[in-house]
Design an enzyme around this catalytic site. Structure first.
Site, PDB file in Angstrom:
ATOM      1  N   GLN A 105       0.858  -1.205   0.000  1.00 44.66           N
ATOM      2  CA  GLN A 105       0.000   0.000   0.000  1.00 44.66           C
ATOM      3  C   GLN A 105       0.885   1.243   0.000  1.00 44.66           C
ATOM      4  O   GLN A 105       0.387   2.360  -0.065  1.00 44.66           O
ATOM      5  CB  GLN A 105      -0.877   0.012   1.251  1.00 44.66           C
ATOM      6  CG  GLN A 105      -1.832  -1.165   1.343  1.00 44.66           C
ATOM      7  CD  GLN A 105      -2.426  -1.275   2.753  1.00 44.66           C
ATOM      8  OE1 GLN A 105      -3.404  -0.627   3.062  1.00 44.66           O
ATOM      9  NE2 GLN A 105      -1.822  -2.082   3.594  1.00 44.66           N
ATOM     10  N   ASN A 106       2.194   1.042   0.109  1.00 46.34           N
ATOM     11  CA  ASN A 106       3.094   2.187   0.252  1.00 46.34           C
ATOM     12  C   ASN A 106       3.415   2.807  -1.105  1.00 46.34           C
ATOM     13  O   ASN A 106       3.521   2.106  -2.104  1.00 46.34           O
ATOM     14  CB  ASN A 106       4.391   1.753   0.939  1.00 46.34           C
ATOM     15  CG  ASN A 106       4.118   1.232   2.340  1.00 46.34           C
ATOM     16  OD1 ASN A 106       3.021   1.433   2.867  1.00 46.34           O
ATOM     17  ND2 ASN A 106       5.079   0.548   2.931  1.00 46.34           N
ATOM     18  N   HIS A 123      -1.592   1.524  -4.126  1.00 43.91           N
ATOM     19  CA  HIS A 123      -1.948   2.939  -3.993  1.00 43.91           C
ATOM     20  C   HIS A 123      -1.045   3.847  -4.830  1.00 43.91           C
ATOM     21  O   HIS A 123      -0.979   5.054  -4.582  1.00 43.91           O
ATOM     22  CB  HIS A 123      -1.925   3.353  -2.515  1.00 43.91           C
ATOM     23  CG  HIS A 123      -2.972   2.649  -1.699  1.00 43.91           C
ATOM     24  ND1 HIS A 123      -2.953   2.610  -0.329  1.00 43.91           N
ATOM     25  CD2 HIS A 123      -4.066   1.940  -2.081  1.00 43.91           C
ATOM     26  CE1 HIS A 123      -4.006   1.910   0.109  1.00 43.91           C
ATOM     27  NE2 HIS A 123      -4.681   1.485  -0.941  1.00 43.91           N
ATOM     28  N   CYS A 134      -5.493  13.203 -19.593  1.00 45.68           N
ATOM     29  CA  CYS A 134      -5.158  12.211 -20.629  1.00 45.68           C
ATOM     30  C   CYS A 134      -4.393  11.057 -19.983  1.00 45.68           C
ATOM     31  O   CYS A 134      -4.202  11.006 -18.781  1.00 45.68           O
ATOM     32  CB  CYS A 134      -4.385  12.857 -21.778  1.00 45.68           C
ATOM     33  SG  CYS A 134      -2.685  13.321 -21.389  1.00 45.68           S
ATOM     34  N   CYS A 151       0.404  19.291 -18.046  1.00 46.41           N
ATOM     35  CA  CYS A 151       0.677  18.286 -19.081  1.00 46.41           C
ATOM     36  C   CYS A 151       0.729  18.993 -20.439  1.00 46.41           C
ATOM     37  O   CYS A 151       0.227  20.114 -20.596  1.00 46.41           O
ATOM     38  CB  CYS A 151      -0.452  17.271 -19.056  1.00 46.41           C
ATOM     39  SG  CYS A 151      -0.356  16.001 -20.329  1.00 46.41           S
ATOM     40  N   ASN A 216       3.241  -6.976  13.327  1.00 46.04           N
ATOM     41  CA  ASN A 216       2.849  -5.595  13.600  1.00 46.04           C
ATOM     42  C   ASN A 216       3.289  -5.206  15.000  1.00 46.04           C
ATOM     43  O   ASN A 216       3.415  -6.037  15.883  1.00 46.04           O
ATOM     44  CB  ASN A 216       1.326  -5.419  13.464  1.00 46.04           C
ATOM     45  CG  ASN A 216       0.930  -3.964  13.257  1.00 46.04           C
ATOM     46  OD1 ASN A 216       1.209  -3.094  14.071  1.00 46.04           O
ATOM     47  ND2 ASN A 216       0.277  -3.701  12.138  1.00 46.04           N
TER      48      ASN A 216
HETATM   49  P1  OAD Z   1      -1.296   3.009   9.038  1.00 50.32           P
HETATM   50  O1  OAD Z   1      -0.588   4.238   9.467  1.00 50.32           O
HETATM   51  O2  OAD Z   1      -2.778   3.010   9.066  1.00 50.32           O
HETATM   52  O3  OAD Z   1      -0.812   1.771   9.906  1.00 50.32           O
HETATM   53  C1  OAD Z   1       0.537   1.495  10.138  1.00 50.32           C
HETATM   54  C2  OAD Z   1       0.632   0.226  10.937  1.00 50.32           C
HETATM   55  O4  OAD Z   1       1.997  -0.091  11.094  1.00 50.32           O
HETATM   56  C3  OAD Z   1       0.013   0.284  12.330  1.00 50.32           C
HETATM   57  O5  OAD Z   1      -0.801  -0.860  12.541  1.00 50.32           O
HETATM   58  C4  OAD Z   1       1.241   0.262  13.268  1.00 50.32           C
HETATM   59  O6  OAD Z   1       0.984  -0.456  14.485  1.00 50.32           O
HETATM   60  C5  OAD Z   1       2.240  -0.484  12.435  1.00 50.32           C
HETATM   61  N1  OAD Z   1       3.656  -0.141  12.713  1.00 50.32           N
HETATM   62  C6  OAD Z   1       4.189   1.080  12.950  1.00 50.32           C
HETATM   63  N2  OAD Z   1       5.519   0.994  13.104  1.00 50.32           N
HETATM   64  C7  OAD Z   1       5.842  -0.313  12.962  1.00 50.32           C
HETATM   65  C8  OAD Z   1       7.064  -1.042  13.014  1.00 50.32           C
HETATM   66  N3  OAD Z   1       8.251  -0.448  13.216  1.00 50.32           N
HETATM   67  N4  OAD Z   1       7.002  -2.381  12.836  1.00 50.32           N
HETATM   68  C9  OAD Z   1       5.808  -3.012  12.642  1.00 50.32           C
HETATM   69  N5  OAD Z   1       4.643  -2.369  12.579  1.00 50.32           N
HETATM   70  C10 OAD Z   1       4.645  -1.044  12.722  1.00 50.32           C
HETATM   71  O7  OAD Z   1      -0.746   2.653   7.566  1.00 50.32           O
HETATM   72  P2  OAD Z   1      -1.382   1.670   6.467  1.00 50.32           P
HETATM   73  O8  OAD Z   1      -1.989   0.482   7.074  1.00 50.32           O
HETATM   74  O9  OAD Z   1      -0.335   1.485   5.448  1.00 50.32           O
HETATM   75  O10 OAD Z   1      -3.790   5.207   1.772  1.00 50.32           O
HETATM   76  O11 OAD Z   1      -2.522   2.590   5.870  1.00 50.32           O
HETATM   77  C11 OAD Z   1      -3.229   2.152   4.744  1.00 50.32           C
HETATM   78  C12 OAD Z   1      -3.553   3.303   3.835  1.00 50.32           C
HETATM   79  O12 OAD Z   1      -4.199   4.347   4.576  1.00 50.32           O
HETATM   80  C13 OAD Z   1      -2.338   4.000   3.238  1.00 50.32           C
HETATM   81  O13 OAD Z   1      -1.850   3.358   2.083  1.00 50.32           O
HETATM   82  C14 OAD Z   1      -2.884   5.361   2.898  1.00 50.32           C
HETATM   83  C15 OAD Z   1      -3.640   5.631   4.173  1.00 50.32           C
HETATM   84  O14 OAD Z   1      -4.674   6.540   4.067  1.00 50.32           O
HETATM   85  C16 OAD Z   1      -3.886   6.181   0.859  1.00 50.32           C
HETATM   86  O15 OAD Z   1      -3.270   7.220   0.944  1.00 50.32           O
HETATM   87  C17 OAD Z   1      -4.843   5.851  -0.254  1.00 50.32           C
END
Ligand code: OAD
Length: 251
Positions: A105-106, A123, A134, A151, A216
């Site tokens: 998702q990154n 994403h 376009c 563009c 996690n």
């Molecule tokens: P979040 O910020 O929602 O969640 C990050 C997760 O990583 C949490 O569950 C933390 O507990 C965990 N975490 C943090 N540090 C860590 C570490 N060192 N080791 C292991 N775990 C750790 O991020 P995402 O789940 O990626 O979408 O969020 C999903 C989407 O929401 C993103 O892609 C973005 C956001 O809105 C868009 O922008 C479309």
């Protein structure tokens, strides 16, 4: 089931050793140790900024300059950091399996920089730019002295990322769904598992018969639904999971 913090359970090692098709789903937590802020943690981006003003098509229509400034700022942050041991372990895992897919998702490009090749970016990628009208896609950032950039067709260029309310790239989500159904082991690393459709992929994998392990820092809505939830930092735990596959490497 939550395993004792930091321990790699034997069932996970066994699943990694016997799997033929491994998938890894990652979220912002995998890049946290590189210094990229997550979205929902204590210091998370969405705690300080309103996503509706910065990451929606409506926000871009209303104030494209502000949205661009936000992405230029984030690009700056992401361009100045480096892949960490979690990215490196995931890139190494890819070389050990006949079939492998990384679903991220990154948008920070750190998986590619660590050497991952079989990956889908659900994403998008903040280092790419596309036209808001376009089909034109650019790998290079255009001149940003004057924001927002335009563009050749005259419309505004935009970051090639998915905003709230937008559909995911069709090819990426199709590949992710298929891999989730077909894999026999999935690792879910550093995602809060609250954003769809990514959050449903581990459930699909489970229903398809895969062994699913979550890595996690803290429990998530997935923790009770997967086979094992290992609590701890992604860098250390992914390195240890890679070690647990050493028999694969040594034949
Ligand atoms: P979040 O910020 O929602 O969640 C990050 C997760 O990583 C949490 O569950 C933390 O507990 C965990 N975490 C943090 N540090 C860590 C570490 N060192 N080791 C292991 N775990 C750790 O991020 P995402 O789940 O990626 O979408 O969020 C999903 C989407 O929401 C993103 O892609 C973005 C956001 O809105 C868009 O922008 C479309």
């Amino acid at each position: 089931m939550n395993d004792q913090a930091g321990q790699i359970p034997g069932t996970v090692a066994q699943a990694l050793l016997s799997a033929n098709y491994l998938t890894v789903l990652t979220g912002a937590g995998v890049s946290a140790e590189s210094g990229v802020p997550t979205f929902r943690g204590k210091e998370g981006l969405w705690r300080k900024h309103n996503p509706m003003e910065l990451a929606t098509p409506e926000a871009f229509e209303r104030d494209p300059k502000l949205v661009w400034e936000w992405y230029v700022y984030r690009r700056g942050l992401m361009g100045n950091v480096h892949p960490n041991p979690a990215h490196e372990a995931i890139a190494e895992l890819e070389t050990l399996y006949p079939k492998f897919l990384l679903i991220t998702q990154n948008v920070d490009n750190l998986h590619r920089r660590a050497g991952s090749k079989e990956l889908v970016e659900l994403h998008g990628n903040i280092f790419r730019v596309r036209c808001s009208r376009c089909e034109r896609k650019l790998d290079e950032l255009p001149d940003l002295n004057e924001l927002p950039p335009k563009c050749e067709c005259g419309a505004y260029l935009r970051p090639d990322v998915v905003w709230f309310g937008e559909a995911l790239p069709r090819e990426a989500i199709d590949r992710a769904f298929q891999a989730s159904v077909e894999c026999d082991c999935m690792l879910v690393v550093g995602t809060s598992a609250v954003v769809q459709p990514a959050a449903s992929l581990p459930i699909m994998a489970k229903k398809g018969g895969a062994f699913v392990a979550e890595i996690n820092y803290e429990p998530t809505p997935l923790s009770d639904l997967v086979d094992v939830s290992i609590l701890g930092k992604a860098g250390e735990l992914m390195s240890r999971l890679l070690d647990a596959t050493s028999k694969r490497r040594n034949g």
